[in-house]
Every structure is written in C-alpha cells, then in structure tokens.
Design a protein around this motif. Structure first.
Motif, PDB file in Angstrom:
ATOM      1  N   THR A  18      62.584   4.157  86.209  1.00 38.23           N
ATOM      2  CA  THR A  18      63.208   3.607  87.418  1.00 38.23           C
ATOM      3  C   THR A  18      63.819   2.250  87.121  1.00 38.23           C
ATOM      4  O   THR A  18      64.949   1.948  87.524  1.00 38.23           O
ATOM      5  CB  THR A  18      62.169   3.493  88.546  1.00 38.23           C
ATOM      6  OG1 THR A  18      61.614   4.775  88.803  1.00 38.23           O
ATOM      7  CG2 THR A  18      62.803   2.966  89.824  1.00 38.23           C
ATOM      8  N   GLY A  19      63.074   1.413  86.409  1.00 40.63           N
ATOM      9  CA  GLY A  19      63.581   0.083  86.067  1.00 40.63           C
ATOM     10  C   GLY A  19      64.817   0.171  85.174  1.00 40.63           C
ATOM     11  O   GLY A  19      65.809  -0.545  85.366  1.00 40.63           O
ATOM     12  N   MET A  59      63.207  -2.507  83.299  1.00 38.80           N
ATOM     13  CA  MET A  59      64.418  -3.318  83.447  1.00 38.80           C
ATOM     14  C   MET A  59      64.633  -4.200  82.219  1.00 38.80           C
ATOM     15  O   MET A  59      65.751  -4.304  81.707  1.00 38.80           O
ATOM     16  CB  MET A  59      64.320  -4.177  84.712  1.00 38.80           C
ATOM     17  CG  MET A  59      64.404  -3.358  85.991  1.00 38.80           C
ATOM     18  SD  MET A  59      64.133  -4.330  87.492  1.00 38.80           S
ATOM     19  CE  MET A  59      65.691  -5.156  87.657  1.00 38.80           C
ATOM     20  N   TRP A  92      56.801   6.190  96.289  1.00 36.15           N
ATOM     21  CA  TRP A  92      56.603   6.014  94.855  1.00 36.15           C
ATOM     22  C   TRP A  92      55.712   7.079  94.262  1.00 36.15           C
ATOM     23  O   TRP A  92      55.520   7.147  93.075  1.00 36.15           O
ATOM     24  CB  TRP A  92      55.978   4.651  94.559  1.00 36.15           C
ATOM     25  CG  TRP A  92      56.829   3.528  94.997  1.00 36.15           C
ATOM     26  CD1 TRP A  92      56.502   2.565  95.889  1.00 36.15           C
ATOM     27  CD2 TRP A  92      58.168   3.223  94.573  1.00 36.15           C
ATOM     28  NE1 TRP A  92      57.532   1.681  96.033  1.00 36.15           N
ATOM     29  CE2 TRP A  92      58.564   2.065  95.244  1.00 36.15           C
ATOM     30  CE3 TRP A  92      59.068   3.839  93.685  1.00 36.15           C
ATOM     31  CZ2 TRP A  92      59.811   1.487  95.066  1.00 36.15           C
ATOM     32  CZ3 TRP A  92      60.311   3.263  93.512  1.00 36.15           C
ATOM     33  CH2 TRP A  92      60.671   2.104  94.201  1.00 36.15           C
ATOM     34  N   VAL A 139      45.825   9.570  94.971  1.00 33.70           N
ATOM     35  CA  VAL A 139      45.695   8.285  95.653  1.00 33.70           C
ATOM     36  C   VAL A 139      47.094   7.714  95.811  1.00 33.70           C
ATOM     37  O   VAL A 139      47.814   7.555  94.833  1.00 33.70           O
ATOM     38  CB  VAL A 139      44.816   7.314  94.844  1.00 33.70           C
ATOM     39  CG1 VAL A 139      44.732   5.962  95.546  1.00 33.70           C
ATOM     40  CG2 VAL A 139      43.428   7.895  94.666  1.00 33.70           C
ATOM     41  N   MET A 140      47.483   7.451  97.054  1.00 35.50           N
ATOM     42  CA  MET A 140      48.879   7.112  97.303  1.00 35.50           C
ATOM     43  C   MET A 140      49.016   5.705  97.868  1.00 35.50           C
ATOM     44  O   MET A 140      48.274   5.308  98.754  1.00 35.50           O
ATOM     45  CB  MET A 140      49.464   8.132  98.291  1.00 35.50           C
ATOM     46  CG  MET A 140      49.450   9.529  97.690  1.00 35.50           C
ATOM     47  SD  MET A 140      49.400  10.857  98.915  1.00 35.50           S
ATOM     48  CE  MET A 140      51.118  11.005  99.334  1.00 35.50           C
ATOM     49  N   PRO A 141      49.985   4.962  97.372  1.00 35.48           N
ATOM     50  CA  PRO A 141      50.245   3.665  97.981  1.00 35.48           C
ATOM     51  C   PRO A 141      50.845   3.869  99.362  1.00 35.48           C
ATOM     52  O   PRO A 141      51.356   4.930  99.667  1.00 35.48           O
ATOM     53  CB  PRO A 141      51.256   3.020  97.022  1.00 35.48           C
ATOM     54  CG  PRO A 141      51.909   4.161  96.335  1.00 35.48           C
ATOM     55  CD  PRO A 141      50.924   5.282  96.290  1.00 35.48           C
ATOM     56  N   ALA A 142      50.776   2.846 100.178  1.00 34.17           N
ATOM     57  CA  ALA A 142      51.236   2.971 101.560  1.00 34.17           C
ATOM     58  C   ALA A 142      52.694   3.424 101.621  1.00 34.17           C
ATOM     59  O   ALA A 142      53.067   4.245 102.438  1.00 34.17           O
ATOM     60  CB  ALA A 142      51.055   1.646 102.296  1.00 34.17           C
ATOM     61  N   THR A 198      48.820   8.491  92.330  1.00 37.64           N
ATOM     62  CA  THR A 198      48.225   8.661  91.021  1.00 37.64           C
ATOM     63  C   THR A 198      46.969   9.465  91.251  1.00 37.64           C
ATOM     64  O   THR A 198      46.381   9.392  92.327  1.00 37.64           O
ATOM     65  CB  THR A 198      47.926   7.292  90.387  1.00 37.64           C
ATOM     66  OG1 THR A 198      47.430   7.509  89.078  1.00 37.64           O
ATOM     67  CG2 THR A 198      46.875   6.538  91.170  1.00 37.64           C
ATOM     68  N   VAL A 231      65.649  -1.030  92.639  1.00 35.93           N
ATOM     69  CA  VAL A 231      64.716  -0.015  92.150  1.00 35.93           C
ATOM     70  C   VAL A 231      64.529   1.137  93.144  1.00 35.93           C
ATOM     71  O   VAL A 231      64.293   2.274  92.748  1.00 35.93           O
ATOM     72  CB  VAL A 231      63.342  -0.624  91.775  1.00 35.93           C
ATOM     73  CG1 VAL A 231      63.456  -1.443  90.509  1.00 35.93           C
ATOM     74  CG2 VAL A 231      62.757  -1.436  92.901  1.00 35.93           C
ATOM     75  N   HIS A 267      57.996   4.978  86.452  1.00 38.64           N
ATOM     76  CA  HIS A 267      58.355   3.645  86.944  1.00 38.64           C
ATOM     77  C   HIS A 267      59.159   2.863  85.922  1.00 38.64           C
ATOM     78  O   HIS A 267      60.052   2.095  86.282  1.00 38.64           O
ATOM     79  CB  HIS A 267      57.092   2.895  87.360  1.00 38.64           C
ATOM     80  CG  HIS A 267      56.314   3.651  88.388  1.00 38.64           C
ATOM     81  ND1 HIS A 267      56.834   3.941  89.621  1.00 38.64           N
ATOM     82  CD2 HIS A 267      55.084   4.212  88.353  1.00 38.64           C
ATOM     83  CE1 HIS A 267      55.950   4.648  90.310  1.00 38.64           C
ATOM     84  NE2 HIS A 267      54.879   4.820  89.560  1.00 38.64           N
ATOM     85  N   GLN A 268      58.866   3.088  84.649  1.00 35.61           N
ATOM     86  CA  GLN A 268      59.674   2.439  83.607  1.00 35.61           C
ATOM     87  C   GLN A 268      61.108   2.964  83.678  1.00 35.61           C
ATOM     88  O   GLN A 268      62.074   2.189  83.609  1.00 35.61           O
ATOM     89  CB  GLN A 268      59.087   2.720  82.223  1.00 35.61           C
ATOM     90  CG  GLN A 268      57.809   1.965  81.939  1.00 35.61           C
ATOM     91  CD  GLN A 268      57.079   2.500  80.726  1.00 35.61           C
ATOM     92  OE1 GLN A 268      57.530   3.449  80.074  1.00 35.61           O
ATOM     93  NE2 GLN A 268      55.944   1.889  80.407  1.00 35.61           N
ATOM     94  N   THR A 274      53.319   6.089  84.178  1.00 37.49           N
ATOM     95  CA  THR A 274      53.994   4.873  83.733  1.00 37.49           C
ATOM     96  C   THR A 274      55.471   5.130  83.481  1.00 37.49           C
ATOM     97  O   THR A 274      56.324   4.313  83.842  1.00 37.49           O
ATOM     98  CB  THR A 274      53.365   4.330  82.434  1.00 37.49           C
ATOM     99  OG1 THR A 274      53.291   5.400  81.496  1.00 37.49           O
ATOM    100  CG2 THR A 274      51.984   3.793  82.687  1.00 37.49           C
ATOM    101  N   GLN A 315      45.448  -0.915  97.202  1.00 37.57           N
ATOM    102  CA  GLN A 315      46.896  -0.886  97.378  1.00 37.57           C
ATOM    103  C   GLN A 315      47.563  -1.919  96.481  1.00 37.57           C
ATOM    104  O   GLN A 315      48.576  -1.638  95.837  1.00 37.57           O
ATOM    105  CB  GLN A 315      47.253  -1.207  98.838  1.00 37.57           C
ATOM    106  CG  GLN A 315      46.843  -0.153  99.835  1.00 37.57           C
ATOM    107  CD  GLN A 315      47.773   1.024  99.810  1.00 37.57           C
ATOM    108  OE1 GLN A 315      48.979   0.872  99.842  1.00 37.57           O
ATOM    109  NE2 GLN A 315      47.224   2.214  99.739  1.00 37.57           N
ATOM    110  N   GLU A 329      55.451  -1.852  85.667  1.00 38.61           N
ATOM    111  CA  GLU A 329      56.155  -0.838  84.871  1.00 38.61           C
ATOM    112  C   GLU A 329      57.645  -0.865  85.155  1.00 38.61           C
ATOM    113  O   GLU A 329      58.465  -0.715  84.239  1.00 38.61           O
ATOM    114  CB  GLU A 329      55.590   0.559  85.156  1.00 38.61           C
ATOM    115  CG  GLU A 329      54.123   0.751  84.799  1.00 38.61           C
ATOM    116  CD  GLU A 329      53.810   0.453  83.341  1.00 38.61           C
ATOM    117  OE1 GLU A 329      54.692   0.667  82.484  1.00 38.61           O
ATOM    118  OE2 GLU A 329      52.693   0.001  83.058  1.00 38.61           O
ATOM    119  N   GLN A 330      58.009  -1.065  86.410  1.00 35.96           N
ATOM    120  CA  GLN A 330      59.434  -1.133  86.742  1.00 35.96           C
ATOM    121  C   GLN A 330      60.101  -2.314  86.035  1.00 35.96           C
ATOM    122  O   GLN A 330      61.200  -2.182  85.480  1.00 35.96           O
ATOM    123  CB  GLN A 330      59.636  -1.251  88.256  1.00 35.96           C
ATOM    124  CG  GLN A 330      59.389   0.043  88.992  1.00 35.96           C
ATOM    125  CD  GLN A 330      59.450  -0.136  90.501  1.00 35.96           C
ATOM    126  OE1 GLN A 330      59.430  -1.248  91.019  1.00 35.96           O
ATOM    127  NE2 GLN A 330      59.518   0.972  91.223  1.00 35.96           N
TER     128      GLN A 330
END
Lengths: 276, 276
Positions: A228-229, B217, A87, A80-83, A90, A239, A225-226, A222, B202, B212-213
């Motif tokens: 990435t931050g 940070m 990123w 399932v992908m965000p637009a 999931t 980011v 993305h962590q 998770t 979305q 998470e990002q």
C-alpha cells in the motif's frame, strides 16, 4: 499444551483436505463421520485454554482448534479487526479454506466477518449456495462457495459496546447449528474476547504491553501494508486510495490481495496510471 | 444527621432503636424496591458512588440498624471509605482504616461476615475502634463482605446503638444488597478495563499498519529494501527524539516528506539528479 485430542474426536472435514497450523498436522477425517463431542465440551475446553493461556502467543490457535473439533464444522478462524475495518484484520484460521475465506474479506471488502463486526450480531448462513442473493455480500458468497464452503457462522467478539473482531466457522456441507451448538459458539466468543483483551501490565503504547499473539498473527499481513505504501508513492496518492487501487487490481485480475501485494513488494508489479 | 462538633469528637448517632423493625410485608416491598433500584443501575451508564450511597441508605431503611458504612479496596489493595449514612459513621470507618484494625477490616481480609453483637464485650479485639465507637453510641457491629466467588472487594458495615445479634433475615438482606452492588462494581470494572485494553489493542494494530505503510513508502521512494527502509525510519526517529509510531504516522499521512527521513534530500541537492 492440549493433548492430541483430535484422535478421539471426529470433526467433520472433507477427506483429503488438510489444514496446518503451528506445525501440527490436522488428520483428515471423512466428512460424514459423526461428531462425538458432548455438549459443553467446547465450553470446557475453551475455559481450560483461557485459564492457562493469558498472554500466550498460541492462544488464538488453541481456541480455534478447540472450536473446530468440538463443533460440527470444518474449520474455525479468529479475526481481530481494527475499528477502521477497511484495512482488514489479523488472525488465524485452522485450515486453508479458512484462510481463504478470511482473505476474501480483504480482497472483496465484504462478507460475514465485516457484517458481524459492524452490526454486533451473529451472522449465520446455513446454505451459502441457496442464499447467495439474499446476503448483503453476493460476490463473497459465490467466491466462498468456490473455495469450498457451504455454510458459514460468524460471531462477533464483543463485550458490551466493545468489539474487537469475529470468531467464525465454516462447513463444507450445508446445514445449521443446533441451539446448543450456537450457545457454545457464543460462549467461546465471549471467552475468546476476554483472553484477547488480557495483556501483561505496562504503560499504554509500550510494546511490552502488546499481546504475543499479535506478532504471531501479523506475519501474513505485512506485505499488504507495505505494498500500500509503495503504491501510494508510485501513484502519488494517499494510502487509503492506494489500498483501494490494490484491491481493485487484485479483483480485476482474479488474484487475492495478499498475492498481488507480494508481487508489488518484490517489484514484479508496479502501479502506474496506465495499469489502474 | 448531626455533624461532628469542631473538635472532631463524634456526637451520638441518631438512632431509631426504640422503633420496632418494619413490618414484614412493608419490608418485602421495601427490599424489592431497593433491589430494583440497584439492578437498574447495572444496565445503564451509572455512577458507582451513587450506587453505593443508595446501598448503605437502603440498609438503614430496611434493616434494624442505625447507620451503615462501606469500604472498598482500591487497585492497590488499600481499603478506602466510599459511602456512609452519617458523618459519625464516616469517622468510625476512617478510624478503622487508620489503625488498620476493626471488625470491618477483618471482614474484608477474611471474606467472611464479622458479627459483633456486643462491642463492649469484644473491646480487646479492637481497642481503639471500640473506644471511639462506644463514644458514638455504637453497641453492635455487623460487617458483611462485598464478595463474588474468590474476590472480596470490600465490606458493608452495619452499626446499631443496641446490643444484640441481627436477625438472620436482616443479615441475609444486607448480604443480598451487598452482592448486587458487588456484581455491579465488578461488571463496571471489567467493562472499563476492557475499554482500556481495546484501546491498546486498536493502537497496537494501527501502529503496525502505519509502520508497514511508511516502510513501503520509504522503500519505493528511496529504492531500498524494507529492512533498509525500516533502519532509516528508526534512525530518524532516534535522531529527532520521536516515537516510531508517531514518525510513521507523519510519513504515512503525507505530513512528512519521505526524502527527509531517507536523508536523500541533501544528497540530491549536491549531486545532479539521477534516474528515479
């Protein structure tokens, strides 16, 4: 819960390769075993899953399982992908190879999932080795072959103009899907889309309204993305750029992004201007 | 079409009762045109109200009746008048809704046609409706359901100034027109609902990414672990009455200094800056 139907259906899998999901062991079966599922079986199974499974956290796994068993494939995955697909999505995969294939998309930023998601059309490659240079994703193709896949079939999860991800299959041997198998895959994709979009009532933005499978599938992502931050602060960048740096580092080092992300979060790896 | 007079008493319906029904071949041609017009609306962006108005007007043109009305149930299950060929029809439909009784209401609840070839004869079933209808010159009522499989979404109602059962062919035609409209409405509702749900999906996915990002940070900047970072995030959101996802977005996009969320800025000013 589905009965252990795989004891009566022989799916094509490489002997010795076992996938595992939700604590169930997939029994390894020699890859040359014939598929005994009748046409329409997958459609019927998916219909049954859909009827019983709205809101069920395991529904993605159930759909993947039904498809993997009823079609002549080695494994199935839903992403399932965000637009903003950069990123990464999931989802689930029914085997290690399937997980690896999904992860390659995140690491390389290319592949049939992204193509199917952006074009809205199925992406069918019956022989990855032969087609490496003909696809729009040669690096992915080579890496997928190395991971053990010879054929990949990817179907967008969509309803009209709405697209939420892909339903994908791979096989360890080259070869196409028949017309009826393709039809079943398309129907499964349509039903999966409807199930994924079924959420309990509640106000928009209300966490109680979020589907249960979202939590279950999110566990593996998770850290990406962590990390990435963390990299954003380490390098003093936004980011988006931090994610590209993470991906570039992973590619250069020959490691999956998820693995590097774990190292970053565990503070084994730190990004500075020197090690870009 | 004549309007009500100012006191709300319905004038007689305009009627074509003395005219013979259209010739068979004309009717076929007319029916085909009506179907095509309705079907056209299914493939494009279309206006549901316009569709339904076309439907009732087609009925009056193709079937030997004088007026038609259409009731649809709203999301709460309450019947509403959505289209009608004349103001009188409007009044008749509304009166049924108000009283909660009438042949059209029965049709909706049972999901089956309600055929009343002689309204006067059956006046005791729906006394108030029969009275008003009689004043308007309605002598017969035929109500067909707007239904797809198990779901009845409304009723299409045909009013005639003459006593008599509609011919079977007429009823079939009316039902067919109603069926096309039903499919169109349900399809549009599915898409609309799917659009809304996709937005929620979305949003849910993006919120997870952003949270998470921002945790990453904060963890990096504050030299804390992810759990502590999340605690600080939630605390700040609570103290400043912000939605968690909104706060996370501010941090992740660089709009808000992580130090503020960490609460370390004030401390840094009080003590000499330590090693970072």
């Amino acid at each position: 819960m589905l009965a252990p139907i795989w004891t009566s259906v022989a799916a094509a899998m490489v002997a010795g390769t076992e996938g595992g999901w939700w604590g169930c062991q997939v029994r390894a079966v020699p890859w040359w075993s014939p598929v005994v599922a009748e046409p329409g079986w997958v459609t019927a199974m998916v219909a049954r899953i859909v009827a019983g499974a709205v809101g069920d956290a395991d529904v993605l796994a159930q759909i993947c399982r039904a498809c993997a068993q009823g079609l002549p494939v080695s494994g199935a995955a839903i992403s399932v992908m965000p637009a903003a697909a950069v990123w990464g999505g999931t989802g689930w995969a029914s085997s290690e190879v399937g997980l690896r294939i999904e992860e390659l998309h995140l690491t390389l930023g290319e592949g049939p999932y992204i193509e199917a998601f952006t074009t809205g059309r199925p992406v069918v490659v019956a022989d990855l080795e032969a087609a490496t240079r003909q696809t729009g994703w040669p690096v992915f193709a080579a890496a997928a072959v190395e991971a053990g896949a010879r054929a990949v079939f990817t179907f967008p999860l969509q309803l009209g103009a709405i697209r939420i991800g892909v339903l994908a299959f791979y096989r360890v041997t080259a070869g196409p899907l028949s017309d009826s198998e393709r039809s079943e895959a398309l129907i499964a994709a349509e039903r999966a889309t409807l199930v994924l979009l079924s959420v309990p009532g509640g106000a928009a933005g209300d966490p109680a309204r979020e589907p249960g499978w979202l939590d279950r599938s999110w566990v593996g992502r998770t850290e990406v993305h962590q990390a990435t931050g963390m990299i954003a602060v380490q390098l003093g960048v936004g980011v988006e750029e931090a994610f590209l740096r993470l991906r570039a580092f992973a590619f250069a080092a020959g490691h999956p992004v998820t693995e590097v992300a774990r190292d970053v979060v565990a503070r084994r790896v730190c990004f500075t201007e020197e090690n870009r | 079409m004549r309007d009500n007079d100012r006191h709300g008493t319905p004038r007689a319906l305009p009627h074509q009762g003395d005219l013979a029904p259209p010739v068979a071949s004309d009717r076929q041609a007319g029916a085909l045109r009506a179907f095509v017009a309705l079907a056209d609306t299914l493939v494009d962006d279309y206006d549901v109200l316009e569709l339904l108005q076309q439907l009732v007007e087609s009925c009056v043109q193709l079937v030997a009746v004088d007026a038609a009305g259409l009731l649809l149930a709203d999301p709460g299950g309450t019947l509403r008048l959505v289209a009608s060929t004349s103001a009188q029809t409007q009044l008749l439909e509304l009166s049924q809704l108000e009283a909660g009784q009438g042949p059209c209401v029965d049709c909706f609840h049972t999901g089956a046609p309600v055929l009343v070839p002689d309204l006067a004869e059956q006046a005791t079933r729906w006394p108030r409706f029969a009275g008003l209808a009689g004043q308007a010159g309605v002598a017969s009522v035929h109500a067909v359901p707007m239904r797809l499989r198990q779901e009845t979404i409304g009723a299409l109602n045909l009013f005639h100034t003459q006593v008599g059962q509609l011919a079977a062919a007429d009823l079939e035609l009316a039902q067919a027109l109603a069926d096309i409209a039903t499919i169109g409405i349900l399809h549009e509702r599915t898409l609309h609902r799917a659009e809304t749900l996709t937005e929620h999906l979305q949003t849910a996915l993006n919120n997870r990414v952003i949270i998470e990002q921002s945790k990453g940070m904060l963890a990096q900047r504050g030299r804390v672990d992810m759990t502590e970072a999340f605690t600080r995030l939630r605390r700040h959101a609570r103290e400043h009455n912000l939605k968690l996802s909104d706060l996370a977005r501010q941090v992740a996009t660089g709009a808000l200094d992580p130090d503020i969320v960490l609460g370390t800025r004030a401390r840094r000013q009080r003590h000499s800056p330590g090693p970072r």
